[in-house]
Every structure is written in structure tokens, then in C-alpha cells.
Design a protein around this motif. Structure first.
Motif, mmCIF file in Angstrom:
data_model
loop_
_atom_site.group_PDB
_atom_site.id
_atom_site.type_symbol
_atom_site.label_atom_id
_atom_site.label_comp_id
_atom_site.label_asym_id
_atom_site.label_seq_id
_atom_site.Cartn_x
_atom_site.Cartn_y
_atom_site.Cartn_z
ATOM 1 N N GLY A 118 0.733 -1.075 -0.018
ATOM 2 C CA GLY A 118 0.055 0.075 0.069
ATOM 3 C C GLY A 118 0.760 1.400 -0.084
ATOM 4 N N GLU A 119 0.144 2.573 0.112
ATOM 5 C CA GLU A 119 0.810 3.806 0.106
ATOM 6 C C GLU A 119 1.742 4.079 1.045
ATOM 7 O OE1 GLU A 119 -1.894 6.863 -0.588
ATOM 8 O OE2 GLU A 119 -2.573 6.165 -2.531
ATOM 9 N N ARG A 120 1.422 3.266 2.494
ATOM 10 C CA ARG A 120 2.480 3.489 3.598
ATOM 11 C C ARG A 120 2.842 1.996 3.847
ATOM 12 N NH1 ARG A 120 -0.644 6.991 8.329
ATOM 13 N NH2 ARG A 120 1.520 7.357 8.520
ATOM 14 N N ALA A 121 3.429 1.423 2.729
ATOM 15 C CA ALA A 121 4.101 0.137 2.822
ATOM 16 C C ALA A 121 5.154 0.284 3.873
ATOM 17 C CB ALA A 121 4.673 -0.247 1.548
ATOM 18 N N LEU A 122 5.318 -0.896 4.573
ATOM 19 C CA LEU A 122 6.039 -1.022 5.727
ATOM 20 C C LEU A 122 6.542 -2.481 5.709
ATOM 21 C CD1 LEU A 122 4.796 0.945 8.769
ATOM 22 C CD2 LEU A 122 6.958 1.535 7.262
ATOM 23 N N ILE A 123 7.760 -2.766 6.533
ATOM 24 C CA ILE A 123 8.175 -4.018 6.658
ATOM 25 C C ILE A 123 8.255 -4.173 8.222
ATOM 26 C CG2 ILE A 123 10.049 -5.830 6.733
ATOM 27 C CD1 ILE A 123 10.502 -5.103 3.820
ATOM 28 N N PHE A 124 7.391 -5.162 8.748
ATOM 29 C CA PHE A 124 7.424 -5.350 10.148
ATOM 30 C C PHE A 124 8.165 -6.346 10.489
ATOM 31 C CE2 PHE A 124 3.186 -3.037 10.863
ATOM 32 C CZ PHE A 124 3.818 -1.702 10.955
ATOM 33 N N ASP A 178 -0.988 1.402 17.095
ATOM 34 C CA ASP A 178 0.061 2.485 16.765
ATOM 35 C C ASP A 178 0.740 1.915 15.493
ATOM 36 O OD1 ASP A 178 -0.107 4.100 18.853
ATOM 37 O OD2 ASP A 178 1.858 3.751 19.547
ATOM 38 N N ASP A 179 1.142 0.404 15.389
ATOM 39 C CA ASP A 179 1.591 -0.021 14.200
ATOM 40 C C ASP A 179 0.528 -0.089 12.985
ATOM 41 O OD1 ASP A 179 4.035 -0.859 15.263
ATOM 42 O OD2 ASP A 179 3.521 -2.843 15.691
ATOM 43 N N SER A 180 -0.803 -0.535 13.420
ATOM 44 C CA SER A 180 -1.761 -0.363 12.182
ATOM 45 C C SER A 180 -1.820 1.008 11.524
ATOM 46 C CB SER A 180 -3.242 -0.943 12.690
ATOM 47 O OG SER A 180 -3.487 -0.276 13.910
ATOM 48 N N ASN A 181 -1.741 2.151 12.434
ATOM 49 C CA ASN A 181 -1.925 3.431 11.906
ATOM 50 C C ASN A 181 -0.819 3.662 10.937
ATOM 51 O OD1 ASN A 181 -4.519 3.763 13.077
ATOM 52 N ND2 ASN A 181 -3.613 4.961 14.756
ATOM 53 N N ALA A 182 0.354 3.447 11.442
ATOM 54 C CA ALA A 182 1.795 3.647 10.824
ATOM 55 C C ALA A 182 1.695 3.190 9.489
ATOM 56 C CB ALA A 182 2.862 3.083 11.619
ATOM 57 N N ALA A 183 0.815 2.016 9.434
ATOM 58 C CA ALA A 183 1.058 1.302 7.955
ATOM 59 C C ALA A 183 -0.375 1.489 7.160
ATOM 60 C CB ALA A 183 1.151 -0.367 8.003
ATOM 61 N N GLY A 184 -1.268 2.422 7.681
ATOM 62 C CA GLY A 184 -2.483 2.570 7.001
ATOM 63 C C GLY A 184 -3.444 1.358 7.023
ATOM 64 N N LEU A 185 -3.496 0.737 8.012
ATOM 65 C CA LEU A 185 -4.146 -0.588 8.101
ATOM 66 C C LEU A 185 -5.458 -0.426 8.853
ATOM 67 C CD1 LEU A 185 -1.365 -3.172 8.602
ATOM 68 C CD2 LEU A 185 -2.603 -2.740 6.553
#
Length: 246
Positions: free
Chosen positions: A200-206, A226-233
Motif C-alpha cells: 500500500g501507500e504506507r508500505a512497511l516491513i514489520f 500504533d503499528d496499524s496506523n503507521a501502515a495505514g491498516l
């Protein structure tokens, strides 16, 4: 008389009621899968089930909550009190209870209406995201549920009483629930630390994600707000397990 208002005749009133019912129904359906933690939406259209069918891992957003022992529940809500079901959770036999508590941190900072999750446990604790911990004046460790070594002190307040937990507040470890056969299919052992790619637009690797393996579990990764908001989930999204190249 207000020129912007007019009387609605009976046929129009019936139409308005019909439209209102449909709008409310649609809003209810849209919200029922919010966070993908509650198992309240149509199984045939559930985003988490679709992700599993695609052989990916669905996301569940885990908001702040409390676990309590039966003894502590009776202090908070009165002798003999039993948890009552607000809604079933995605994991079998787990549920969000109607009962809530106010959690009070240091310097009397508090968060109200923190929901208790059932069934009762053999320990009492509060799980919060780091931003909520800051609001409470706390610096809790990142721990698995029930691992309270070094946990921060917290007070739980209910309608009948309060309890003080000397070690009771944690930030939950990122984790994935899965069945043993799913762990085998993914090549995962319980001691592994996993890595997940979020698209997605706020792609991350956790990273540093703990697998929790049990026959009763349904495949789902749990992230805090916190984690879900950071990744736009929002919950229900399909994510990819990254395999280390050796």
C-alpha cells in the motif's frame, strides 16, 4: 415558517424511512468488521477469510484492552459476577465483554471504557499501544500476553471496586496466530521471529513478529493501533510473509 422546510406527504415519508433503514444497515455492515477483531460480519464476504483463501496472512487490529482473573473481576464488578458477551472475537471462544474498566496510570492519568476480553484468565493485565502508554505516564515493556516481568504498575477501576497491579501494563508483542499445519506450510517454528511486508501507500516491513501456534487458532496477525496506523491498516488486509534468504 422556515422556507427551507416543507411538509412531507405520506408516500414520501415511507420512502424516507426505507432509505434511512438501508443507510443504517449499510453503515452497520461497514462497521461490523472494523479492526477485523470481531467475528460479526458475513463469513462469505469477510476480508480475513478472503486473505486466507489467497494463502496470505490477514491483519487484525488489536485495540487497548484488559484481561482479568475471576477474583479480580469480582472485586471490580461485585461478588459472583461473570463476564457477559458483547461480541465474539476472531479467535475461537474469545470474546469482547460488555464489562469495561477505567485504567489509571502514574500521576492519576486515566483512560476510560477499556474493554475486558474474555474468558477470564489466570492473570490480570492491560495491553496498550505506546502512544496510550505515554498518555498514562507509563513506559511499559513489549511482552507476550501474560509475561508480566518488568510490566508497569496500573490501577483498574470498576463499578464495585478497584485493583492495583504492581506489574500489569504491557505493550503487546507483534504476533501471528496459526494452526500447527499452517506453521508447517510456512516453514515456521514457535521460536522464530518473523518478518512481514505490508503493501500500500504506507508500505512497511514489520520485524520481530512472534508466531503463536495452536490447533484452536485461526490464522491472523495482531498489530496494535500504533503499528496499524503507521501502515495505514484498518484490519482484514492480506500481508506477505518474508522468508530469509540463506
Amino acid at each position: 415558517m422556515n422556507p427551507n422546510r416543507h411538509k412531507v406527504d405520506m408516500p414520501d415519508q415511507a420512502l424516507v424511512k426505507l432509505i434511512t433503514r438501508r443507510v443504517v444497515s449499510q453503515l452497520t455492515n461497514d462497521q461490523s468488521c472494523s479492526g477485523c477483531a470481531l467475528r460479526t460480519c458475513d463469513a462469505g464476504n469477510r476480508a480475513c477469510d478472503v486473505a486466507i483463501a489467497q494463502q496470505k496472512i490477514p491483519v487484525g487490529v488489536s485495540a487497548r484492552h484488559a484481561h482479568v482473573t475471576q477474583e479480580d473481576l469480582e472485586i471490580l464488578y461485585g461478588p459472583g459476577h461473570q463476564l457477559t458477551v458483547y461480541a465474539p472475537l476472531y479467535q475461537p471462544e474469545a470474546f469482547a465483554a460488555n464489562e469495561t474498566v477505567t485504567v489509571v496510570g502514574k500521576r492519576m492519568r486515566a483512560i476510560e471504557h477499556v474493554r475486558i476480553l474474555g474468558p477470564v484468565r489466570d492473570y490480570s493485565q492491560v495491553e496498550v499501544a505506546q502512544t496510550e502508554a505515554i498518555r498514562l505516564g507509563l513506559n511499559p515493556p513489549i511482552r507476550d500476553s501474560g509475561d508480566l516481568a518488568g510490566a508497569e504498575p496500573i490501577t483498574l477501576v470498576g463499578p464495585a471496586g478497584s485493583i492495583y497491579l504492581e506489574a500489569g501494563a504491557i505493550c503487546a508483542t507483534r504476533h501471528i496466530h496459526m494452526k500447527p499445519e499452517q506453521a508447517v506450510a510456512f516453514g515456521i517454528k514457535e521460536t522464530d521471529l518473523l518478518k512481514i511486508r505490508i503493501p500500500g501507500e504506507r508500505a512497511l516491513i514489520f520485524e520481530n513478529i512472534r508466531p503463536k501456534i495452536h490447533e484452536s487458532y485461526v490464522l491472523q496477525m495482531h498489530l496494535d493501533t500504533d503499528d496499524s496506523n503507521a501502515a495505514g491498516l484498518k484490519g482484514g488486509e492480506a500481508v506477505e510473509l518474508l522468508r530469509d534468504e540463506t
